[in-house]
Design a protein around this motif. Sequence first.
Motif, PDB file in Angstrom:
ATOM      1  N   THR A   1       0.828  -1.208   0.000  1.00 17.88           N
ATOM      2  CA  THR A   1       0.000   0.000   0.000  1.00 17.88           C
ATOM      3  C   THR A   1       0.862   1.258   0.000  1.00 17.88           C
ATOM      4  N   VAL A   2       1.901   1.260   0.808  1.00 11.62           N
ATOM      5  CA  VAL A   2       2.791   2.416   0.889  1.00 11.62           C
ATOM      6  C   VAL A   2       3.499   2.641  -0.446  1.00 11.62           C
ATOM      7  N   LEU A   3       3.984   1.569  -1.046  1.00 13.96           N
ATOM      8  CA  LEU A   3       4.703   1.689  -2.315  1.00 13.96           C
ATOM      9  C   LEU A   3       3.780   2.184  -3.431  1.00 13.96           C
ATOM     10  N   ILE A   4       2.545   1.685  -3.451  1.00 16.82           N
ATOM     11  CA  ILE A   4       1.596   2.129  -4.475  1.00 16.82           C
ATOM     12  C   ILE A   4       1.244   3.599  -4.271  1.00 16.82           C
ATOM     13  N   ALA A   5       1.018   3.993  -3.027  1.00 21.49           N
ATOM     14  CA  ALA A   5       0.695   5.394  -2.736  1.00 21.49           C
ATOM     15  C   ALA A   5       1.859   6.309  -3.099  1.00 21.49           C
ATOM     16  N   LEU A   6       3.080   5.881  -2.772  1.00 22.07           N
ATOM     17  CA  LEU A   6       4.270   6.652  -3.123  1.00 22.07           C
ATOM     18  C   LEU A   6       4.389   6.800  -4.634  1.00 22.07           C
ATOM     19  N   GLY A   7       4.173   5.704  -5.347  1.00 28.45           N
ATOM     20  CA  GLY A   7       4.274   5.745  -6.799  1.00 28.45           C
ATOM     21  C   GLY A   7       3.212   6.621  -7.431  1.00 28.45           C
ATOM     22  N   ALA A   8       1.959   6.485  -6.974  1.00 31.85           N
ATOM     23  CA  ALA A   8       0.869   7.281  -7.542  1.00 31.85           C
ATOM     24  C   ALA A   8       1.095   8.767  -7.298  1.00 31.85           C
ATOM     25  N   GLY A   9       1.493   9.122  -6.078  1.00 35.95           N
ATOM     26  CA  GLY A   9       1.746  10.522  -5.765  1.00 35.95           C
ATOM     27  C   GLY A   9       2.862  11.097  -6.611  1.00 35.95           C
ATOM     28  N   THR A  10       3.956  10.336  -6.741  1.00 32.94           N
ATOM     29  CA  THR A  10       5.089  10.793  -7.551  1.00 32.94           C
ATOM     30  C   THR A  10       4.689  10.983  -9.006  1.00 32.94           C
ATOM     31  N   TYR A  11       3.958  10.029  -9.531  1.00 29.94           N
ATOM     32  CA  TYR A  11       3.564  10.077 -10.939  1.00 29.94           C
ATOM     33  C   TYR A  11       2.744  11.324 -11.244  1.00 29.94           C
ATOM     34  N   PHE A  12       1.717  11.582 -10.447  1.00 37.90           N
ATOM     35  CA  PHE A  12       0.834  12.706 -10.761  1.00 37.90           C
ATOM     36  C   PHE A  12       1.497  14.049 -10.501  1.00 37.90           C
ATOM     37  N   VAL A  13       2.402  14.122  -9.531  1.00 39.85           N
ATOM     38  CA  VAL A  13       3.136  15.365  -9.327  1.00 39.85           C
ATOM     39  C   VAL A  13       4.034  15.650 -10.528  1.00 39.85           C
TER      40      VAL A  13
END
Length: 478
Positions: free
Chosen positions: A442-454
Amino acid sequence: MRIGQTSFVSFVSKALSSVAGFAATILFARLLGPTVLGRYYLLLSIVAWLSLAGSIGIGSAITKRMSEGNDVGEYKTAGGLVIASIGAAIALGLLVFQGPIEHYFDVERIDFVVALLAVGLLGSYVDAMLNGSHLVHVDAMLKVARRIARTVLQVGGVFLSLGLTALVGGYAVGGLVLVIPGLYLVGRPYRLPRRRHFERLFEYAKYAWMGRLEGKTFQQADILVLGLFVPSALVGVYGITWNVANFLIIFSSSISSALFPELSKLSADDRNQQVATLVEDALSFTGMVTIPGLVGGLLLAPRILRIFGEAFGRGAQVLGLLILSVLFYGYQTQFTNALGGIDRPRAAFKVNAILIVSNVTLNLVLVYYYGMIGAAVASATSTFLSLIGGYVVLRRHVSFDTPVVQIARQAGAALAMGALVAVANSVLTRMGDPLSNEVATTVLIALGAGTYFVVLLSVSPDLRSVVRDNAPVSVIRD
């Protein structure tokens, strides 16, 4: 409501629905195991094909004719009569040939199939009318309610130790959550149709049924073929893996649903330049979720599938291929959706035929020799071939430009996200995985999604403009 807002509402609704189903699937996988889930997915696959036969493209024709704004009441009644008649004939056939069907497909109770068929056809009819009435966002929200109701009923039944019966019963009863409110919201009129209304429905449906068949082939053919050659447990593993990949298509399907009625209306008014603009917009954002999903799926496949249980870890070897299939299919769907919207069902028929023939043929050959991997390769190959065909065919009817720059920005942002996720995943592994797999994933997916959209927002003025144009006024002012 603006198209962008309609797409967003549809996407959020489908995302919430999928998250609810996702959580329930994890529970079912852990409590019931791959064998029971394999039988359930195979049963749904059978019903899906029967439901397709029960509508023969009439649902798409209802949406198309209603969206044009003429004789709405007549088309609603005509479409309902046709679907009801064919559905009754199929149900009768199931009862007559009950023995062979139960033996060949390992179906314990034919009444399960009949019940699911009835609810499925009713749902398709209501869904078609809602979309044809330009109520795409309402349809999306009702589907969330349907998914939640199904999940609650299924979870309750599983805890009561009802097993497969709980899954089937919850699926059928929960489907009424869309049907009953949907019929009320569509409302009147229902007028007595004339012969020409049936003829115009069949005129569109005789080609549109191929689009429905193509969708079912993409979703269900590999599972059905796997059921012929491999044990139920492996079908269950593949079904779970396919559900994970299919989660990523909800954004592109939301775009298709929102655009179809608008494309239909613009085409009827001969506003061809605006049709081309909508096609370009659709292609610009179709891969916005699936492209980073492909990168993340390749990096985190073992972690994601272990959430469902150790037995499902075998699906990690095909998750990347299935996500690639979903990516290709998302773009291909925009092409066939546009062809249908501009009243070119025959052209869409040809594109859909490419996917169906290649998918079924490759599945029969590759599954026999390579099992689950063969099914995934068949899906990826067939969707790529139909993607190329869809592009070529649509270009003959609509003069649009491919938004290469926007797609490249999404790919670049996804690679930047992937680099960070790969480093973070490696650090956790070297530390001996101090977090549970569920928390770490969950943490890795959230980190990835946040990074991608930023990153994507920083490099894409087009996306910033879309967000600004479709955000509520109060949000912009704040």
